[in-house]
Motif scaffolding. Structure first.
Motif, short mmCIF file in Angstrom:
data_model
loop_
_atom_site.label_atom_id
_atom_site.label_comp_id
_atom_site.label_asym_id
_atom_site.label_seq_id
_atom_site.Cartn_x
_atom_site.Cartn_y
_atom_site.Cartn_z
N ILE A 1 0.85 -1.06 -0.03
CA ILE A 1 -0.02 0.05 0.04
C ILE A 1 0.96 1.34 0.02
O ILE A 1 0.59 2.25 -0.86
CB ILE A 1 -0.93 0.04 1.11
N ILE A 2 1.95 1.18 0.79
CA ILE A 2 2.77 2.35 0.94
C ILE A 2 3.38 2.76 -0.59
O ILE A 2 3.54 3.94 -1.08
CB ILE A 2 3.87 2.27 1.73
N GLU A 3 3.72 1.55 -1.19
CA GLU A 3 4.27 1.94 -2.51
C GLU A 3 3.55 2.48 -3.43
O GLU A 3 3.91 3.29 -4.00
CB GLU A 3 4.93 0.42 -3.15
N GLU A 4 2.29 1.83 -3.33
CA GLU A 4 1.16 2.60 -4.44
C GLU A 4 0.69 3.93 -3.85
O GLU A 4 0.52 4.93 -4.95
CB GLU A 4 -0.09 1.48 -4.56
N MET A 5 0.92 4.08 -2.79
CA MET A 5 0.46 5.95 -2.31
C MET A 5 1.67 6.64 -2.78
O MET A 5 1.46 7.78 -3.00
CB MET A 5 0.15 5.84 -0.69
N GLU A 6 2.78 6.05 -2.49
CA GLU A 6 3.81 6.73 -2.91
C GLU A 6 3.83 6.98 -4.36
O GLU A 6 4.40 8.24 -4.93
CB GLU A 6 5.17 6.53 -2.46
N ALA A 7 3.62 6.16 -5.11
CA ALA A 7 3.42 6.41 -6.82
C ALA A 7 2.62 7.20 -7.21
O ALA A 7 2.71 7.95 -8.01
CB ALA A 7 3.29 4.97 -7.31
N ILE A 8 1.61 7.61 -6.25
CA ILE A 8 0.57 8.88 -6.50
C ILE A 8 0.91 10.03 -5.78
O ILE A 8 0.03 10.76 -5.54
CB ILE A 8 -0.63 8.47 -6.51
N SER A 9 2.16 9.87 -5.28
CA SER A 9 2.70 11.26 -4.57
C SER A 9 2.13 11.47 -3.37
O SER A 9 2.16 12.63 -2.75
CB SER A 9 2.46 12.81 -5.47
N GLY A 10 1.62 10.29 -2.68
CA GLY A 10 1.18 10.63 -1.16
C GLY A 10 2.47 10.55 -0.43
O GLY A 10 3.54 9.98 -0.57
N TYR B 1 -5.41 1.88 -6.55
CA TYR B 1 -6.46 0.96 -5.78
C TYR B 1 -6.36 -0.48 -6.51
O TYR B 1 -6.39 -1.61 -5.90
CB TYR B 1 -7.86 1.31 -5.56
N TYR B 2 -6.67 -0.45 -7.96
CA TYR B 2 -6.81 -1.63 -8.80
C TYR B 2 -5.42 -2.22 -8.54
O TYR B 2 -5.53 -3.63 -8.46
CB TYR B 2 -6.90 -1.31 -10.06
N ASN B 3 -4.20 -1.42 -8.84
CA ASN B 3 -2.80 -1.94 -8.64
C ASN B 3 -2.68 -2.77 -7.07
O ASN B 3 -2.27 -3.86 -6.97
CB ASN B 3 -1.92 -0.97 -8.54
N ILE B 4 -3.22 -1.97 -5.96
CA ILE B 4 -2.97 -2.61 -4.77
C ILE B 4 -3.59 -4.06 -4.66
O ILE B 4 -3.07 -5.07 -4.27
CB ILE B 4 -3.73 -1.65 -3.80
#
Ligand SMILES: [Zn+2]
Length: 409
Positions: free
Chosen positions: A57-66, A180-183
């Motif tokens: 989840i962290i990886e995917e959130m960082e990928a959208i600049s979170g 979210y789909y990726n996650i």
């Protein structure tokens, strides 16, 4: 990890007041312990799985600049009064401090992030941005019978995005949807998880839930098999066709909500006066979005979806260990393989306990690591180690000198 040293063991005595499959199985397998209804401890095996979910989840959130932050679980009453939710939200946990003040144990953090953002946002130049946290949340549920699917205390990721225009929020919302789909794909729930239309509140027609199909789910959703999206029960009465293609043939099924995304608009920025100066000099409310995912709920959902009659079948991406190495009699070969696997960076649980083969196999099936490796006199006589995938019926013998390379690929 040597199983003889593992803090927890598989157990046979189960709590009598627990009815849900996910909690019963995770308790039996030694992943969690029940402290009270809807309140669980995560033991080493369970915590390893949660941390893998967290990492994805962290990886995917960082990928959208979170940007990751951490806000308090405890909120002053005033914050919740500002939005009117101190009285309106029936699941809000309220507690009194010894300072004679009242506090809420946050079930969500709009009441915290909005006044926090107000300290840093002044101009359109500071927008957009997004922050997220993975943190314990609380819901004062009247009934908490679904194990990890509906806890009173649970782990959640919540991301909040801040924008200077509706268009900017809309495009970020699309990005978040893809993340979210990726996650869910990476968690092994991609095929069972549906983007589901839900009601949107005052600022947009729809919000969206991510619903995973399972018989134990408490929600009913209506799937469009043409678009692979669904509509939730709340809006099916007003929207009896697929909102994307108009298909009338929607299929009813049970599901559990594992995530939700919502265009908040100015619902929270207005009461907290979270404003920014626009390029033309005017003062405007910041436009917000929020994006939640329940980590502990996902753990329970995976167990509901991925199991057979013997126990859990973990997707490889979040298994507590990749390999369960079982030694059937004290032999040096098993110890050597264990050391080589460790040296090669393979996550391995080594059953070095003095138990029967039957007990070890039953535990391995219950715990559900993706690969089982058995070292026995029989396998050694056949020239190697017996390898079996958790979901496969048959095992195969692989050469001793090929074990490491098999798992290094
Ligand atoms: Zn459709």
């Amino acid at each position: 990890m040597k199983q003889s040293k593992l803090f927890t063991k598989t157990i046979k005595e189960l709590p009598k007041d627990e009815a849900s499959y996910n909690a019963l199985t995770l308790i039996r397998a030694g992943f969690i312990d029940k402290a009270a209804a809807g309140v669980y401890s995560f033991l080493p095996l369970g915590w390893r799985v949660l941390n893998k979910i967290r990492h994805i989840i962290i990886e995917e959130m960082e990928a959208i600049s979170g940007q990751e932050i951490s806000m308090p679980a405890l909120a002053p009453r005033e914050n919740w009064q500002t939005t009117g939710r101190w009285d309106d939200l029936d699941i809000l946990f309220k507690i009194s401090g010894s300072d004679n003040k009242e506090y809420a144990l946050n079930p969500t953090h709009e009441e915290m992030i909005t006044p926090l953002a107000k300290k840093f946002i002044f101009s359109y130049r500071e927008l957009p941005f997004a922050v997220f946290q993975i943190q314990t949340k609380f819901r004062n549920e009247k009934r908490a019978k679904a194990g990890l699917l509906r806890g009173r205390e649970f782990l959640m990721k919540d991301l909040y995005s801040f924008h200077s225009s509706q268009e900017d929020l809309d495009s970020y919302y699309e990005l978040a949807t893809r993340a979210y789909y990726n996650i869910f794909k990476r968690l092994g729930l991609g095929d069972e998880t549906y983007l589901t239309y839900a009601s949107g509140g005052s600022f947009s027609k729809y919000s969206h839930e991510f619903q995973t199909l399972t018989e134990s789910g408490e929600d009913l959703i209506y799937i469009c098999d043409k678009c692979k999206v669904a509509v939730n029960k709340e809006i099916i009465s007003e929207q009896s066709v697929c909102p994307q293609c108009g298909n009338k043939e929607l299929r009813e099924t049970k599901a559990v909500e594992v995530g939700n995304i919502f265009k908040l608009g100015t619902r929270f920025s207005a009461p907290f006066s979270l404003n920014f100066q626009a390029a033309d000099g005017s003062k405007q409310n910041v436009i917000m979005g929020c994006y939640g995912i329940g980590l502990s709920r996902i753990l329970g959902t995976v167990v509901e979806v991925c199991h057979d009659e013997k126990g859990i079948i973990w997707p490889e991406s979040i298994a507590p260990f990749r390999v369960h190495l079982i030694s059937l009699n004290k032999n040096d070969e098993a110890e050597k393989i264990y050391q080589s696997l460790l040296d090669s960076g393979v996550e391995v649980l080594f059953d070095d306990r003095d138990l029967s083969a039957g007990e070890k196999f039953a535990d391995a099936d219950l715990i559900g690591c993706p690969y089982r490796l058995v070292v026995s006199e029989k396998s050694l006589a056949q020239g190697g180690v017996e390898l079996k995938h958790r979901s496969a019926k048959e095992s195969e013998i692989i050469d001793l000198d090929k074990v490491i390379s098999y798992f290094s690929k």
